[in-house]
Design a protein around this motif. Structure first.
Motif, PDB file in Angstrom:
ATOM      1  N   ALA A   1       1.877   3.042  -7.995  1.00  0.00           N
ATOM      2  CA  ALA A   1       3.134   3.035  -9.140  1.00  0.00           C
ATOM      3  C   ALA A   1       3.714   1.319  -9.165  1.00  0.00           C
ATOM      4  CB  ALA A   1       3.673   3.787  -9.244  1.00  0.00           C
ATOM      5  N   ALA A   2       3.926   0.520 -10.385  1.00  0.00           N
ATOM      6  CA  ALA A   2       4.938  -0.280 -10.236  1.00  0.00           C
ATOM      7  C   ALA A   2       5.732  -0.142 -11.410  1.00  0.00           C
ATOM      8  CB  ALA A   2       3.789  -1.556 -10.797  1.00  0.00           C
ATOM      9  N   GLY A   3       7.639  -0.058 -11.218  1.00  0.00           N
ATOM     10  CA  GLY A   3       8.153   0.540 -11.933  1.00  0.00           C
ATOM     11  C   GLY A   3       8.656   1.730 -11.891  1.00  0.00           C
ATOM     12  N   GLN A   4       9.775   1.817 -12.925  1.00  0.00           N
ATOM     13  CA  GLN A   4      10.504   2.905 -12.495  1.00  0.00           C
ATOM     14  C   GLN A   4       9.581   4.548 -12.573  1.00  0.00           C
ATOM     15  OE1 GLN A   4      14.029   3.451 -13.941  1.00  0.00           O
ATOM     16  NE2 GLN A   4      15.429   1.396 -13.234  1.00  0.00           N
ATOM     17  N   VAL A   5       9.454   5.669 -11.776  1.00  0.00           N
ATOM     18  CA  VAL A   5       9.207   6.889 -11.940  1.00  0.00           C
ATOM     19  C   VAL A   5      10.436   7.564 -11.055  1.00  0.00           C
ATOM     20  CG1 VAL A   5       7.630   8.191 -11.002  1.00  0.00           C
ATOM     21  CG2 VAL A   5       6.814   5.901 -10.746  1.00  0.00           C
ATOM     22  N   ASP A   6      10.723   8.517 -11.865  1.00  0.00           N
ATOM     23  CA  ASP A   6      12.200   9.503 -11.603  1.00  0.00           C
ATOM     24  C   ASP A   6      13.400   8.666 -11.203  1.00  0.00           C
ATOM     25  OD1 ASP A   6      10.254  11.949 -12.172  1.00  0.00           O
ATOM     26  OD2 ASP A   6       9.389  12.181 -10.198  1.00  0.00           O
ATOM     27  N   GLY A   7      13.184   7.283 -12.238  1.00  0.00           N
ATOM     28  CA  GLY A   7      14.459   6.535 -11.783  1.00  0.00           C
ATOM     29  C   GLY A   7      14.625   6.001 -10.584  1.00  0.00           C
ATOM     30  N   VAL A   8      13.285   6.179  -9.670  1.00  0.00           N
ATOM     31  CA  VAL A   8      13.090   5.170  -8.347  1.00  0.00           C
ATOM     32  C   VAL A   8      12.502   3.741  -8.637  1.00  0.00           C
ATOM     33  CG1 VAL A   8      12.784   5.074  -5.850  1.00  0.00           C
ATOM     34  CG2 VAL A   8      14.155   7.364  -7.163  1.00  0.00           C
ATOM     35  N   SER A   9      12.767   2.781  -8.322  1.00  0.00           N
ATOM     36  CA  SER A   9      11.977   1.585  -8.288  1.00  0.00           C
ATOM     37  C   SER A   9      10.618   1.852  -7.277  1.00  0.00           C
ATOM     38  CB  SER A   9      12.539   0.220  -8.490  1.00  0.00           C
ATOM     39  OG  SER A   9      11.211  -0.354  -8.647  1.00  0.00           O
ATOM     40  N   ARG A  10       9.144   1.761  -7.592  1.00  0.00           N
ATOM     41  CA  ARG A  10       8.559   2.629  -7.144  1.00  0.00           C
ATOM     42  C   ARG A  10       7.153   0.834  -7.566  1.00  0.00           C
ATOM     43  NH1 ARG A  10       8.938   6.952  -3.486  1.00  0.00           N
ATOM     44  NH2 ARG A  10       9.673   7.874  -4.800  1.00  0.00           N
ATOM     45  N   HIS A  11       6.539   0.426  -5.501  1.00  0.00           N
ATOM     46  CA  HIS A  11       5.578  -0.077  -5.656  1.00  0.00           C
ATOM     47  C   HIS A  11       4.750   0.016  -5.096  1.00  0.00           C
ATOM     48  CE1 HIS A  11       6.714  -3.410  -8.779  1.00  0.00           C
ATOM     49  NE2 HIS A  11       7.276  -3.536  -8.554  1.00  0.00           N
ATOM     50  N   GLY A  12       3.144   0.301  -4.724  1.00  0.00           N
ATOM     51  CA  GLY A  12       2.577   1.618  -4.232  1.00  0.00           C
ATOM     52  C   GLY A  12       1.979   2.706  -4.460  1.00  0.00           C
ATOM     53  N   GLY A  13       1.830   3.060  -3.386  1.00  0.00           N
ATOM     54  CA  GLY A  13       0.995   4.512  -3.330  1.00  0.00           C
ATOM     55  C   GLY A  13       1.788   5.949  -3.521  1.00  0.00           C
ATOM     56  N   ILE A  14       2.403   6.237  -4.803  1.00  0.00           N
ATOM     57  CA  ILE A  14       2.916   7.693  -4.463  1.00  0.00           C
ATOM     58  C   ILE A  14       2.517   8.916  -4.292  1.00  0.00           C
ATOM     59  CG2 ILE A  14       5.129   6.768  -4.688  1.00  0.00           C
ATOM     60  CD1 ILE A  14       4.724   7.363  -7.604  1.00  0.00           C
ATOM     61  N   ALA A  15       2.785  10.248  -4.520  1.00  0.00           N
ATOM     62  CA  ALA A  15       1.939  11.293  -5.079  1.00  0.00           C
ATOM     63  C   ALA A  15       2.942  11.896  -6.063  1.00  0.00           C
ATOM     64  CB  ALA A  15       1.851  12.244  -3.378  1.00  0.00           C
ATOM     65  N   LEU A  16       2.146  12.114  -7.391  1.00  0.00           N
ATOM     66  CA  LEU A  16       3.201  12.713  -8.421  1.00  0.00           C
ATOM     67  C   LEU A  16       2.492  14.413  -8.046  1.00  0.00           C
ATOM     68  CD1 LEU A  16       2.675  10.948 -11.188  1.00  0.00           C
ATOM     69  CD2 LEU A  16       4.057  11.044 -10.172  1.00  0.00           C
ATOM     70  N   THR A  17       3.946  14.978  -8.062  1.00  0.00           N
ATOM     71  CA  THR A  17       3.978  16.336  -7.273  1.00  0.00           C
ATOM     72  C   THR A  17       3.647  17.198  -8.712  1.00  0.00           C
ATOM     73  OG1 THR A  17       5.966  16.875  -7.827  1.00  0.00           O
ATOM     74  CG2 THR A  17       5.031  16.173  -5.866  1.00  0.00           C
ATOM     75  N   ARG A  18       2.843  18.243  -8.552  1.00  0.00           N
ATOM     76  CA  ARG A  18       3.088  19.447 -10.160  1.00  0.00           C
ATOM     77  C   ARG A  18       4.331  19.621 -10.949  1.00  0.00           C
ATOM     78  NH1 ARG A  18       0.034  24.175 -11.675  1.00  0.00           N
ATOM     79  NH2 ARG A  18       1.180  25.537 -13.222  1.00  0.00           N
ATOM     80  N   GLY A  19       4.151  18.921 -11.623  1.00  0.00           N
ATOM     81  CA  GLY A  19       5.827  19.393 -12.777  1.00  0.00           C
ATOM     82  C   GLY A  19       5.865  18.192 -13.451  1.00  0.00           C
ATOM     83  N   VAL A  20       7.198  17.549 -13.806  1.00  0.00           N
ATOM     84  CA  VAL A  20       7.901  16.982 -14.845  1.00  0.00           C
ATOM     85  C   VAL A  20       8.357  16.310 -14.198  1.00  0.00           C
ATOM     86  CG1 VAL A  20       9.045  16.473 -16.911  1.00  0.00           C
ATOM     87  CG2 VAL A  20       8.135  18.858 -16.700  1.00  0.00           C
ATOM     88  N   HIS A  21       7.661  14.705 -14.390  1.00  0.00           N
ATOM     89  CA  HIS A  21       8.394  13.547 -13.908  1.00  0.00           C
ATOM     90  C   HIS A  21       8.315  12.380 -14.968  1.00  0.00           C
ATOM     91  CE1 HIS A  21       7.142  14.407  -9.973  1.00  0.00           C
ATOM     92  NE2 HIS A  21       5.490  15.029 -10.731  1.00  0.00           N
ATOM     93  N   SER A  22       9.596  11.341 -14.847  1.00  0.00           N
ATOM     94  CA  SER A  22       9.622  10.535 -16.110  1.00  0.00           C
ATOM     95  C   SER A  22       9.473   9.343 -15.851  1.00  0.00           C
ATOM     96  CB  SER A  22      11.642  10.321 -15.566  1.00  0.00           C
ATOM     97  OG  SER A  22      12.524   9.945 -14.996  1.00  0.00           O
ATOM     98  N   VAL A  23       8.505   8.516 -16.162  1.00  0.00           N
ATOM     99  CA  VAL A  23       8.107   6.917 -16.298  1.00  0.00           C
ATOM    100  C   VAL A  23       9.067   6.109 -17.316  1.00  0.00           C
ATOM    101  CG1 VAL A  23       6.424   5.715 -16.147  1.00  0.00           C
ATOM    102  CG2 VAL A  23       6.104   8.185 -15.523  1.00  0.00           C
TER     103      VAL A  23
ATOM    104  N   VAL B   1      -1.607   4.080 -11.630  1.00  0.00           N
ATOM    105  CA  VAL B   1      -3.446   3.683 -11.810  1.00  0.00           C
ATOM    106  C   VAL B   1      -3.817   5.163 -11.253  1.00  0.00           C
ATOM    107  CG1 VAL B   1      -4.934   2.264 -10.562  1.00  0.00           C
ATOM    108  CG2 VAL B   1      -2.337   0.927 -11.382  1.00  0.00           C
ATOM    109  N   PHE B   2      -3.810   6.064 -12.352  1.00  0.00           N
ATOM    110  CA  PHE B   2      -4.693   7.255 -11.802  1.00  0.00           C
ATOM    111  C   PHE B   2      -6.233   6.875 -11.013  1.00  0.00           C
ATOM    112  CE2 PHE B   2      -1.520   7.961 -14.823  1.00  0.00           C
ATOM    113  CZ  PHE B   2      -1.122   8.739 -14.538  1.00  0.00           C
TER     114      PHE B   2
END
Lengths: 99, 591
Positions: free
Chosen positions: B241-263, B270-271
């Motif tokens: 990820a690069a940018g805000q995901v779920d309200g947190v600024s991210r850079h690098g690998g993260i796990a998107l868990t099952r459910g709803v996320h805001s981008v 990058v999938f």
């Protein structure tokens, strides 16, 4: 003979309306099949929902029809119209020359 | 991502267009030369030119994008665009050529002897062309964005500037030969990548679009989010990820868990290959069965699809005859019979072209689910060749498609801008080359400014509206004017006003977001289904009520429309209602 055509007398008007009727006839003979073709397929799939799920040679029927199959009949109708309209005009011209 | 091949391809298209145009202008210097040349264009060349001018961003990018987004039912747009030429062929082509009318305002004035009607028709020309020009600008923005990244408005301004300067300087006119070249370029630029993709790409069998939902990434896929989105993730996946995901600024690998996320807007995810594509709130996630439905689903809405389908058919089939920039071309036919043959060829050329958007739509659904996620399905034609092959081949195919797309915007928007500037300068600002240039620059600047703000509306939907307005105004004017003796200028004016007002208002209400569900969505979004009958009814009833407004020489006018050239009176007598010498330079599209 030709000058008569541009006089708006009864004869000229009669000639004009018969020409227009004949030309409209040729047009409608092509237009009606084309319109029914376009109207019919969506209607059929509403009346017979299973129609839309058919596959032919592994391809969905809708893809075959909307992705290409509908065009050859339309082009053919266009070709038929051009031929018939030209023949009609040829006959009209000959008719006028005979008089 | 800067791509020299794409820049070169787009520049080449622009330069070739300018060079051929400049040569053509030298050959035909005076209106008289131009008229003589005009009558000698062979039918097939003329048909290529008409198709070249007709196939716009909507056909090149829009149909494939909309069909990918909303399902195969959207292909009715293509069917309607082509079938419109059958109606044009059987009802309009030969009579209009015989009448000698050069533009729709010319026809309105010549047939019904009213300068008021002429001015009303001019106003409608401007409205239709404006609605048609916006999606071309959006398409250009999209093309440059896919090729080079960056915001969409850059491409809008680039195309707006090229076309405006080209036309204002007199260097880019719609020469028959240029437009014919554009058709063959466009069909090549779609056909080669399409056939290549079908044969070479390791896609699932085409037939599988009718069974499984395709939402899995075939390869590692980068998705940029131009606007904020809610993602629904079906299976936990690790992304870069690069940018805000779920309200947190991210850079690098993260796990998107099952459910709803805001981008957040501007973020990039990058999938990995094989990951299930997340669903997004803003674009409909159609099941395979919905997607292969032969009916049109507006914005994915299941309400009244049959009415929506008929609405689009009515608009496209009847609207084609009312497009101001196309009609001019019919004058370059030798006579009525040649006009018919030309139109029949156009039908054939369009039918050949429209096979390819369908192929791109299917492959896009199977291969590029990321476009659903990012809401960029309109760019499927541009993106697919790059996905298919990472190497030089992908780059070349991508450049070819971009060149074809740019040719589409260039030819259609210059034709539209010429029609608009011609109408504005001739009927409103006063004639002459200077007025024409001023009009071209004014319209070019205004339209480009508006073009920046329509980025969120599907290309094809915008073009569909231009057709709906044309079908509700010029279609009844032409059909009744040609085939009905008792049409009067009062009736025609009333029909134009009512049909034009109702269809335009419906379209504008939809643009600002009124009526999103149920019948309002259908009746405002596809207004043709009621505005076309309304316009016809108004014209007929008002004409019957005003028999004294009938032109005195209505019989001569109808003879001029319908009599074959071979039985016309000898030279010296009037054969065309509008003398060719009256056609001013500048407001026309030269041969």
């Amino acid at each position: 003979m030709r000058d008569d055509l541009y006089e708006p007398d009864a004869y000229g008007r009669e000639l004009l309306s018969s020409l227009m009727r004949a030309q409209a006839g040729v047009s409608l003979a092509v237009l009606l099949p084309a319109i029914s073709l376009l109207i019919l397929y969506p209607l059929l799939t509403v009346l017979l929902p299973r129609l839309a799920t058919f596959s032919v040679l592994g391809l969905p029927l809708t893809l075959i029809i909307l992705g290409g199959g509908i065009y050859p009949p339309l082009v053919l109708l266009g070709y038929l119209y051009v031929r018939r309209a030209e023949r009609l005009e040829q006959r009209f011209v000959e008719l006028l020359k005979e008089q | 991502m800067t791509e020299p091949a794409t820049i070169a391809a787009i520049a080449t298209v622009t330069v070739i267009t300018a060079v051929i145009s400049a040569r053509g202008v030298r050959i035909a210097r005076t209106p008289a030369d131009f008229m003589v040349a005009a009558r000698q264009v062979p039918s097939f060349l003329n048909a290529s030119a008409i198709s070249g001018e007709y196939l716009s961003a909507a056909s090149f990018l829009g149909i494939a994008g909309l069909a990918m987004l909303e399902g195969l039912g959207a292909l009715w747009y293509a069917v309607g665009y082509a079938a419109g030429y059958l109606v044009l062929l059987v009802a309009v082509a030969a009579p209009l050529r015989r009448f000698g009318a050069y533009t729709i305002p010319d026809f309105a004035e010549g047939r019904l002897d009213s300068s008021v009607l002429r001015r009303a028709a001019t106003g409608i020309v401007l409205i239709i062309c404006a609605f048609y020009l916006l999606p071309q600008l959006k398409g250009a923005g999209l093309t440059l964005q896919v090729a080079f990244g960056g915001p969409q408005w850059i491409g809008v301004i680039v195309l707006g500037a090229i076309v405006t300067l080209g036309i204002a300087s007199g260097g880019m006119k719609g020469i028959t030969f240029v437009q014919a070249f554009q058709y063959w370029l466009k069909i090549t630029a779609l056909a080669i990548p399409a056939l290549f993709l079908v044969m070479v790409l390791h896609h699932p069998p085409i037939g599988s679009v009718s069974s499984a939902a395709p939402h899995a990434f075939g390869q590692r896929t980068t998705i940029e989010f131009p606007q904020s989105e809610q993602l629904t993730v079906g299976r936990t996946v690790r992304v870069d990820a690069a940018g805000q995901v779920d309200g947190v600024s991210r850079h690098g690998g993260i796990a998107l868990t099952r459910g709803v996320h805001s981008v957040h807007a501007g973020a990039t995810l990058v999938f990995p290959a094989g990951a299930e594509a997340p669903r997004v709130e803003s674009s409909p996630a159609l099941t395979a069965q919905e997607w292969t439905s032969p009916l049109l689903h507006l914005g994915g809405a299941p309400d009244h699809p049959l009415a929506a389908t008929y609405g689009i058919l009515l608009a496209t089939v009847l609207g084609a005859m009312g497009l101001p920039h196309i009609l001019v071309r019919f004058y370059t036919n030798r006579d009525g019979q040649a006009a018919r043959r030309t139109t029949a060829f156009v039908l054939l050329l369009l039918a050949c072209f429209y096979v390819f958007p369908a192929i791109f739509a299917v492959l896009g659904r199977l291969e590029a689910p990321g476009l659903y996620t990012s809401g960029q399905t309109d760019s499927v034609v541009l993106v697919l060749p790059r996905l298919a092959s990472a190497g030089i081949l992908g780059t070349l195919l991508g450049a070819l498609v971009a060149a074809g797309a740019f040719a589409a915007f260039l030819s259609t928007s210059s034709g539209l801008l010429i029609s608009m500037s011609g109408a504005l300068s001739h009927d409103i600002m006063g004639r002459g080359v200077r007025a024409f240039r001023t009009s071209a620059i004014a319209i070019g600047v205004v339209m480009t400014a508006i073009g920046i703000f329509v980025a969120n509306i599907s290309i094809n939907v915008l073009v569909g509206w231009a057709f709906a307005i044309a079908a509700s105004t010029f279609c009844p004017l032409l059909l009744l004017g040609i085939w009905w003796r008792r049409l009067t200028w009062v009736g025609a004016l009333g029909g134009l006003a009512l049909g034009g007002a109702t269809s335009s208002i419906a379209v504008i209400l939809t643009m600002v977001g009124i009526g999103k569900t149920g019948w309002p969505a259908v009746l405002l979004g596809e207004p043709a289904i009621w505005t076309v009958p309304l316009a016809f009814l108004t014209m007929v009833s008002l004409s019957l009520a005003t028999p004294r407004a009938l032109p005195n020489d209505v019989t001569q006018k109808l003879l001029a429309l319908h009599l074959p050239e071979r039985v016309r009176p000898p030279a010296g007598r009037r054969t065309e209602m509008i003398p060719s010498a009256a056609v001013p330079v500048g407001r026309t599209t030269p041969p």
